[in-house]
Design an enzyme around this catalytic site. Structure first.
Site, PDB file in Angstrom:
ATOM      1  N   LYS A  13       0.826  -1.214   0.000  1.00 31.98           N
ATOM      2  CA  LYS A  13       0.000   0.000   0.000  1.00 31.98           C
ATOM      3  C   LYS A  13       0.857   1.260   0.000  1.00 31.98           C
ATOM      4  O   LYS A  13       0.617   2.199  -0.757  1.00 31.98           O
ATOM      5  CB  LYS A  13      -0.915   0.032   1.234  1.00 31.98           C
ATOM      6  CG  LYS A  13      -1.820  -1.184   1.374  1.00 31.98           C
ATOM      7  CD  LYS A  13      -2.719  -1.083   2.590  1.00 31.98           C
ATOM      8  CE  LYS A  13      -2.018  -1.150   3.931  1.00 31.98           C
ATOM      9  NZ  LYS A  13      -1.477  -2.461   4.294  1.00 31.98           N
ATOM     10  N   ARG A  86      -9.526   0.023   8.698  1.00 36.51           N
ATOM     11  CA  ARG A  86      -8.936  -1.287   8.969  1.00 36.51           C
ATOM     12  C   ARG A  86      -9.903  -2.193   9.704  1.00 36.51           C
ATOM     13  O   ARG A  86      -9.558  -3.348   9.989  1.00 36.51           O
ATOM     14  CB  ARG A  86      -7.701  -1.091   9.847  1.00 36.51           C
ATOM     15  CG  ARG A  86      -6.377  -1.477   9.187  1.00 36.51           C
ATOM     16  CD  ARG A  86      -5.308  -1.126  10.186  1.00 36.51           C
ATOM     17  NE  ARG A  86      -4.029  -1.698   9.943  1.00 36.51           N
ATOM     18  CZ  ARG A  86      -3.017  -1.054   9.364  1.00 36.51           C
ATOM     19  NH1 ARG A  86      -3.183   0.155   8.885  1.00 36.51           N
ATOM     20  NH2 ARG A  86      -1.842  -1.636   9.266  1.00 36.51           N
ATOM     21  N   ARG A 125      11.924  -5.811   5.614  1.00 33.95           N
ATOM     22  CA  ARG A 125      11.769  -4.368   5.323  1.00 33.95           C
ATOM     23  C   ARG A 125      12.635  -3.530   6.262  1.00 33.95           C
ATOM     24  O   ARG A 125      12.776  -3.811   7.444  1.00 33.95           O
ATOM     25  CB  ARG A 125      10.300  -3.981   5.501  1.00 33.95           C
ATOM     26  CG  ARG A 125      10.042  -2.503   5.288  1.00 33.95           C
ATOM     27  CD  ARG A 125       8.602  -2.220   5.010  1.00 33.95           C
ATOM     28  NE  ARG A 125       7.738  -2.457   6.159  1.00 33.95           N
ATOM     29  CZ  ARG A 125       6.413  -2.278   6.128  1.00 33.95           C
ATOM     30  NH1 ARG A 125       5.812  -1.914   5.012  1.00 33.95           N
ATOM     31  NH2 ARG A 125       5.697  -2.495   7.205  1.00 33.95           N
ATOM     32  N   ARG A 158      11.570  -1.317  11.513  1.00 31.89           N
ATOM     33  CA  ARG A 158      10.472  -0.837  12.359  1.00 31.89           C
ATOM     34  C   ARG A 158      10.259  -1.837  13.484  1.00 31.89           C
ATOM     35  O   ARG A 158      10.363  -3.042  13.268  1.00 31.89           O
ATOM     36  CB  ARG A 158       9.185  -0.769  11.520  1.00 31.89           C
ATOM     37  CG  ARG A 158       8.950   0.556  10.878  1.00 31.89           C
ATOM     38  CD  ARG A 158       7.823   0.545   9.874  1.00 31.89           C
ATOM     39  NE  ARG A 158       6.558  -0.036  10.318  1.00 31.89           N
ATOM     40  CZ  ARG A 158       5.445  -0.015   9.584  1.00 31.89           C
ATOM     41  NH1 ARG A 158       5.429   0.556   8.398  1.00 31.89           N
ATOM     42  NH2 ARG A 158       4.333  -0.560  10.024  1.00 31.89           N
ATOM     43  N   ARG A 169       0.413  -9.050  13.759  1.00 30.11           N
ATOM     44  CA  ARG A 169      -0.190  -8.097  12.809  1.00 30.11           C
ATOM     45  C   ARG A 169      -0.991  -8.825  11.729  1.00 30.11           C
ATOM     46  O   ARG A 169      -2.058  -8.380  11.343  1.00 30.11           O
ATOM     47  CB  ARG A 169       0.902  -7.235  12.151  1.00 30.11           C
ATOM     48  CG  ARG A 169       1.496  -6.243  13.129  1.00 30.11           C
ATOM     49  CD  ARG A 169       2.703  -5.552  12.539  1.00 30.11           C
ATOM     50  NE  ARG A 169       2.376  -4.669  11.440  1.00 30.11           N
ATOM     51  CZ  ARG A 169       3.256  -4.287  10.516  1.00 30.11           C
ATOM     52  NH1 ARG A 169       4.497  -4.732  10.545  1.00 30.11           N
ATOM     53  NH2 ARG A 169       2.898  -3.462   9.568  1.00 30.11           N
TER      54      ARG A 169
END
Ligand code: AMP
Length: 211
Positions: A13, A86, A125, A158, A169
């Protein structure tokens, strides 16, 4: 045109939003980015959001909805909602808000990516602490490890991309966010795209949807 871009964490996204900003002049409203900025600036909102985010849990609906309301009220146009809504209650609140502000959403574009791919995208990431540029340890490493190619800032993982949080998550996504597919199918706004392809291929399909 205003859009919703949704999908699991790691579906792309943010990457697609960046292209929509650069190439189509759209404005991104990313609730995750807004929370990260609030945490960085140590605001009251940031303090409230941090513990939920660190555990991979959703920030309570009332907090998120209030934050999005402020942004939409500021008169933003031609926007992409990235990471919001969400949950179904957030989608319902968004509809109310849009009605009140005389705004509308044309499409809710869902990026479909298999779970194994999501895991590897998220745990690999890395992001620049300074400018937010996104890297990946295998697919797109920074030229010098730990240093941002764009601004020379520090490139880090992160907290919520650590392996122990990513599972939570993805579970949260299955439970709360995936029911949004039905919500937007019923609203005749749902578009599903295969997000498990090159960034440019996915972007080209998104462009077709908005032209
Ligand atoms: P993201 O950058 O979109 O992956 O969001 C990072 C984290 O911010 C999420 O795991 C949640 O803790 C929080 N967050 C972002 N958007 C929302 C939302 N719409 N509702 C609740 N929590 C959110």
């Amino acid at each position: 045109m205003n859009l919703i871009l949704f999908g699991a964490p790691g579906a792309g996204k943010g990457t697609q939003s960046a292209l929509l900003i650069e190439k189509m002049g759209m404005t991104q409203i990313s609730t995750g980015d807004l929370f990260r900025a609030a945490i960085k600036n140590k605001t009251e909102l940031g303090v409230k959001a941090q513990s939920y985010m660190d555990q991979g849990q959703l920030v309570p609906d009332s907090i998120v909805i209030g934050m999005v309301e402020e942004v939409l009220k500021s008169g933003v146009k031609n926007f992409i909602l990235d990471g919001f809504p969400r949950t179904v209650p957030q989608a319902e609140a968004l509809d109310e808000l849009l009605k009140k502000l005389n705004l509308s959403i044309s499409k809710a574009i869902f990026l479909e990516v298999p779970k194994a791919e999501l895991m590897s995208r998220l745990t690999g990431r890395r992001v620049c602490k300074n400018c937010g540029a996104v890297f990946h340890i295998v697919n797109k490493p920074s030229k010098t490890e730990g240093v941002c190619d764009n601004c020379g800032g520090q490139v880090v993982q992160r907290n919520d991309d650590k392996t122990e949080v990513v599972g939570a998550r993805l579970d949260v996504y299955d439970q709360y966010t995936s029911p949004l597919k039905d919500y937007y199918i019923k609203a005749h706004k749902y578009v599903e795209l295969n997000g498990n392809r090159d960034t440019e291929e996915v972007f080209s399909d998104i462009k077709k949807q908005i032209s």
